[in-house]
Design a protein around this motif. Structure first.
Motif, PDB file in Angstrom:
ATOM      1  N   ALA A 591       9.613   3.704   3.398  1.00  0.00           N
ATOM      2  CA  ALA A 591       8.818   4.641   2.266  1.00  0.00           C
ATOM      3  C   ALA A 591       7.027   4.627   2.850  1.00  0.00           C
ATOM      4  N   ALA A 592       6.365   3.572   3.248  1.00  0.00           N
ATOM      5  CA  ALA A 592       5.133   3.494   3.665  1.00  0.00           C
ATOM      6  C   ALA A 592       4.801   3.893   4.488  1.00  0.00           C
ATOM      7  N   MET A 593       5.618   4.074   5.467  1.00  0.00           N
ATOM      8  CA  MET A 593       5.139   4.664   6.638  1.00  0.00           C
ATOM      9  C   MET A 593       5.004   5.686   7.458  1.00  0.00           C
ATOM     10  N   GLU A 594       5.494   6.897   5.745  1.00  0.00           N
ATOM     11  CA  GLU A 594       5.870   8.082   6.217  1.00  0.00           C
ATOM     12  C   GLU A 594       4.809   9.130   5.879  1.00  0.00           C
ATOM     13  N   GLY A 595       4.244   9.656   6.554  1.00  0.00           N
ATOM     14  CA  GLY A 595       3.397  10.579   5.831  1.00  0.00           C
ATOM     15  C   GLY A 595       2.180  10.402   6.938  1.00  0.00           C
ATOM     16  N   THR A 596       2.325   8.797   8.313  1.00  0.00           N
ATOM     17  CA  THR A 596       1.053   8.552   8.462  1.00  0.00           C
ATOM     18  C   THR A 596       1.144   8.627  10.015  1.00  0.00           C
ATOM     19  N   GLU A 631      -1.264  -3.854   9.693  1.00  0.00           N
ATOM     20  CA  GLU A 631      -2.778  -4.176   8.968  1.00  0.00           C
ATOM     21  C   GLU A 631      -2.473  -2.269   7.273  1.00  0.00           C
ATOM     22  N   HIS A 632      -1.832  -1.774   7.982  1.00  0.00           N
ATOM     23  CA  HIS A 632      -1.428  -0.659   6.741  1.00  0.00           C
ATOM     24  C   HIS A 632      -0.370  -1.193   5.801  1.00  0.00           C
ATOM     25  N   LEU A 633       0.496  -2.372   6.669  1.00  0.00           N
ATOM     26  CA  LEU A 633       1.327  -2.141   5.505  1.00  0.00           C
ATOM     27  C   LEU A 633       0.466  -3.982   4.804  1.00  0.00           C
ATOM     28  N   SER A 634      -0.896  -4.596   5.117  1.00  0.00           N
ATOM     29  CA  SER A 634      -1.361  -5.674   4.124  1.00  0.00           C
ATOM     30  C   SER A 634      -2.136  -4.801   3.349  1.00  0.00           C
ATOM     31  N   GLU A 635      -2.221  -3.134   3.255  1.00  0.00           N
ATOM     32  CA  GLU A 635      -3.137  -2.749   2.093  1.00  0.00           C
ATOM     33  C   GLU A 635      -1.727  -2.202   1.234  1.00  0.00           C
ATOM     34  N   ARG A 636      -0.802  -1.935   1.656  1.00  0.00           N
ATOM     35  CA  ARG A 636       0.254  -1.240   0.796  1.00  0.00           C
ATOM     36  C   ARG A 636       0.428  -2.569  -0.504  1.00  0.00           C
ATOM     37  N   PHE A 637       0.838  -3.647   0.549  1.00  0.00           N
ATOM     38  CA  PHE A 637       1.615  -4.414   0.503  1.00  0.00           C
ATOM     39  C   PHE A 637       1.083  -6.255   0.160  1.00  0.00           C
ATOM     40  N   PRO A 638      -0.099  -5.622  -0.446  1.00  0.00           N
ATOM     41  CA  PRO A 638      -1.042  -6.899  -0.709  1.00  0.00           C
ATOM     42  C   PRO A 638      -0.020  -8.397  -1.324  1.00  0.00           C
ATOM     43  N   GLU A 639       0.486  -8.260  -1.612  1.00  0.00           N
ATOM     44  CA  GLU A 639       1.693  -9.754  -2.462  1.00  0.00           C
ATOM     45  C   GLU A 639       2.303 -10.479  -1.252  1.00  0.00           C
ATOM     46  N   ALA A 640       2.436  -9.230  -0.179  1.00  0.00           N
ATOM     47  CA  ALA A 640       3.605  -9.791   0.761  1.00  0.00           C
ATOM     48  C   ALA A 640       2.832 -11.133   1.431  1.00  0.00           C
TER      49      ALA A 640
END
Length: 684
Positions: A591-596, A631-640
């Motif tokens: 879902a986080a990759m949608e629209g990129t 990098e995109h995922l790190s911004e969307r899920f910083p807690e991971a």
């Protein structure tokens, strides 16, 4: 008529019963509970052995329960066949071999013959590297050829029929990644060892007079090496070793072998029968002509299997005998069919989670269920009792297809589930032809019994013609295709045959029984109002024009999007491995990759077996996009807290050979269909 109904019923019932037996159990059963349930003698003693075996696994003394039981059997001389008297393995004299065969049989029996694929269930993955081959110092062309040959051979070993659905591709510059559905390889690591054998077969001379046991080391003959052959004493079951001087230079190699298959000898033992090529037959004939009365050693991967005395000149056939179980003989025949030029060793082994996210799987399954429900509802409402017959016939069709696939050891993926829904539609389509023909015959004034007979007689050729063209495609895909293309052809052919059988045999006997024996008066339901005759041929020119416009639009779209039309499975890409502090579900990652605009990406969690490192996340991306995606995922899920472990280039899961064979097969299939249509409807 009663006789026709009876034989159709018997044939249908027998086929459906066979199919049900093949797909039972539907799901894998835990080995630890299955083996206890199969015990039929001295259950209390076996439970005590099981507790000790499970303790060995928990303490790390044995990798799996199967190995723990086998180790206990060897150490304490336990005969496990005494707990399973209904399983016939007593003819194997050696107790350790008997235990090994029995336990592996029980492990196999606990698994469903129709395994779920990597997308639905996950499985086991492992990376293979060449042993004793410095691929890093080879030039790019030689390295590519080495890996391509190994991938082709591994695909033949693992998926000769194209229905096992493994993933086999290059990983980096000198390794092969293989993923197999299910967890069988985790329970039985020896399966991987058998897969990766090079299978170097050699026929060598045995020294005619000297033996190592009676010869001083200083007097060992030059040009010979000492190899040991194991034989089982049929009376005591003990393994006896015989050492021989075997010439180092072979008289012939496995290149002379065209085919290898597992056979059972008259004594009940299993062996591998070899069939030679035309050139190989001449080589073997020349070798054995010189060695009549002398022993000829058969050496596989440096191990001496047998050394029979040549009694007569051989040419086209030979055999490998040894202490083989049925499974070992089948595995040996398989690898001999596809020998490697060098040995492959396991570099790492890991457990693979389902490649498809849970929400995608759930929504796909719901869509399939909804589609099936709508088809069933429409048939019953529109055709009443005839619709019920059509649904029963279509369900029987699906069961038969699943049964045949299970007997072939197929793997069921989500696209396979979609294919089953299509199979359901194919079966319903054939039944619609039958029911509509019955409706036409009833409208002409015939009684229902005569209408049924006339309808089946007239619709027979229509159903056969409609399916023969598709069957031509399936046969061509099977014969000329490779890998998943061949598997699709196999599944398609099975579905076609099952669909025709279900429509012309199962539907016929059900309708005949209720019409001719139960005197059913009303077979069909709603009668739609007539719209009169439609002159379809009058619209042929605009229909032809519209069809070609659509085709040209499609060709243009493919040409315009040619750079982006192929996914990672076809082009390869980058694979990044990362550690994480908090696990994020793959559904949320997708879902986080949608629209990129970062391109295609696949997420999968993997756990290294034999390691305490826990889970890692692997991202498969287009070339050069892995770091931007992380990098995109790190911004969307910083807690991971993702930490990169490394990135490697992966090859295409669908190789160039498969793509070329697929295109050739499709073009050839189109020619085959055109030829059939011309011969069937135009010529004469």
């Amino acid at each position: 008529m009663s006789g026709n109904i009876l034989w159709k019923f018997i044939l249908s019932a027998a086929l459906i019963a066979w199919a049900v037996l093949n797909i039972t159990p539907v799901r894998d059963q835990p080995f630890e509970t299955y083996i206890v349930d199969r015990v039929t003698a001295d259950r209390e003693a076996f439970n005590e052995i099981m507790e000790r075996a499970q303790a060995r696994v928990a303490e790390g003394d044995s990798p799996t329960l199967l190995y723990a039981l086998r180790d206990l059997g060897e150490q304490e001389n336990i005969d496990f066949s005494s707990f399973f008297p209904g399983i016939r393995v007593r003819d194997i004299a050696n107790i350790n071999r008997r235990n090994d065969v029995l336990l592996k049989y029980l492990l196999s029996a606990s698994r469903s013959d129709l395994a779920l694929g990597l997308d639905l269930k996950g499985g086991v993955g492992f990376t293979l590297k060449f042993a004793d081959v410095d691929t890093e110092n080879l030039d790019a062309f030689e390295r590519e050829m080495q890996l391509s040959q190994a991938i082709r051979i591994m695909r033949q070993r693992l998926d000769g029929g194209g229905i096992a659905e493994p993933i086999i591709r290059e990983r980096g510059d000198n390794a092969i990644e293989i993923q197999i559905a299910g967890l069988t390889t985790r329970d039985d690591p020896e399966l991987i060892e058998s897969i990766s054998k090079p299978a170097r077969l050699e026929f060598r001379r045995v020294h005619p007079s000297l033996r190592p046991d009676t010869t001083a080391p200083a007097d060992y003959p030059v040009g010979y090496e000492v190899l040991t052959m194991e034989n089982e004493n049929r009376e005591t079951g003990a393994i006896e070793e015989t050492r021989m001087f075997i010439r180092q230079i072979p008289e012939a190699t496995g290149e002379i072998v065209a085919n290898a298959r597992r056979v059972q000898s008259q004594t009940g033992s299993f062996e591998v029968s070899l069939e030679m090529t035309s050139d190989g037959a001449r080589v073997l004939e020349e070798v054995t002509r010189q060695m009549v009365g002398q022993p000829l050693a058969i050496v596989l991967d440096g191990q001496l299997y047998s050394a029979p005395t040549v009694q007569a000149v051989l040419s086209s056939r030979a055999s490998i005998t040894g202490q083989f179980s049925q499974r070992e003989a089948e595995e040996l025949a398989n690898v001999l069919q596809n020998p490697l030029s060098a040995e492959l060793i396991v570099d790492e082994m890991y457990e693979v989670g389902p490649t498809m996210a849970r929400d995608a799987r759930d929504s796909s399954v719901k869509a399939a269920q909804l589609g099936a429900f709508l088809v069933v509802g429409f048939m019953i409402v529109f055709y009443f009792f005839g619709g019920i017959v059509a649904v029963i016939s279509a369900l029987a069709n699906v069961i038969i297809v699943l049964g045949v696939l299970a007997s072939l050891g197929a793997t069921l993926t989500l696209p396979g589930v979609a294919a089953l829904i299509l199979t359901l539609g194919m079966g319903v389509d054939a039944n619609i032809l039958i029911l509509e023909r019955i409706r036409e015959e009833l409208k002409s004034g015939k009684q229902i019994k005569h209408a049924v007979n006339a309808a089946f007689s007239k619709v027979f050729s229509t159903i056969i013609d409609a399916n023969v063209t598709t069957l031509i495609t399936a046969v061509i895909l099977i014969y000329f295709g490779t890998g998943p293309v061949q598997g699709f052809g196999t599944t398609l052919a099975i579905g076609i045959c099952a669909s025709v059988f279900s429509a012309l045999v199962i539907s016929r006997f059900i309708i005949d029984f209720f019409v001719h024996r139960a005197n059913l008066k009303k077979l069909l339901g709603i009668n739609l109002p007539s719209f009169g005759e439609v002159n379809f041929l009058g619209y042929r020119k605009p229909a032809f024009l519209i069809s070609w416009v659509v085709v040209l639009i499609g060709i243009s779209a493919v040409f315009i999007q040619r750079e982006n039309i192929l996914g990672i499975d076809f082009t390869g890409g980058d694979e990044m491995t990362v550690l994480f502090e908090e696990r994020i579900d793959t559904s949320d990652l997708n879902a986080a990759m949608e629209g990129t605009d970062l391109g295609e990406v696949f997420f999968g969690y993997q756990t290294l077996l034999g390691s305490e490192g826990g889970e890692v996340l692997r991202l498969q991306t287009e070339f050069g996009q892995s770091r931007a995606i992380l990098e995109h995922l790190s911004e969307r899920f910083p807690e991971a807290q993702y930490d990169e472990l490394g990135t490697v280039v992966i090859g295409a899961a669908v190789s160039k050979d498969i793509q070329r064979n697929a295109i050739f097969s499709v073009l050839l299939a189109l020619c085959g269909i055109l030829l059939y249509v011309a011969l069937r409807f135009e010529v004469g």
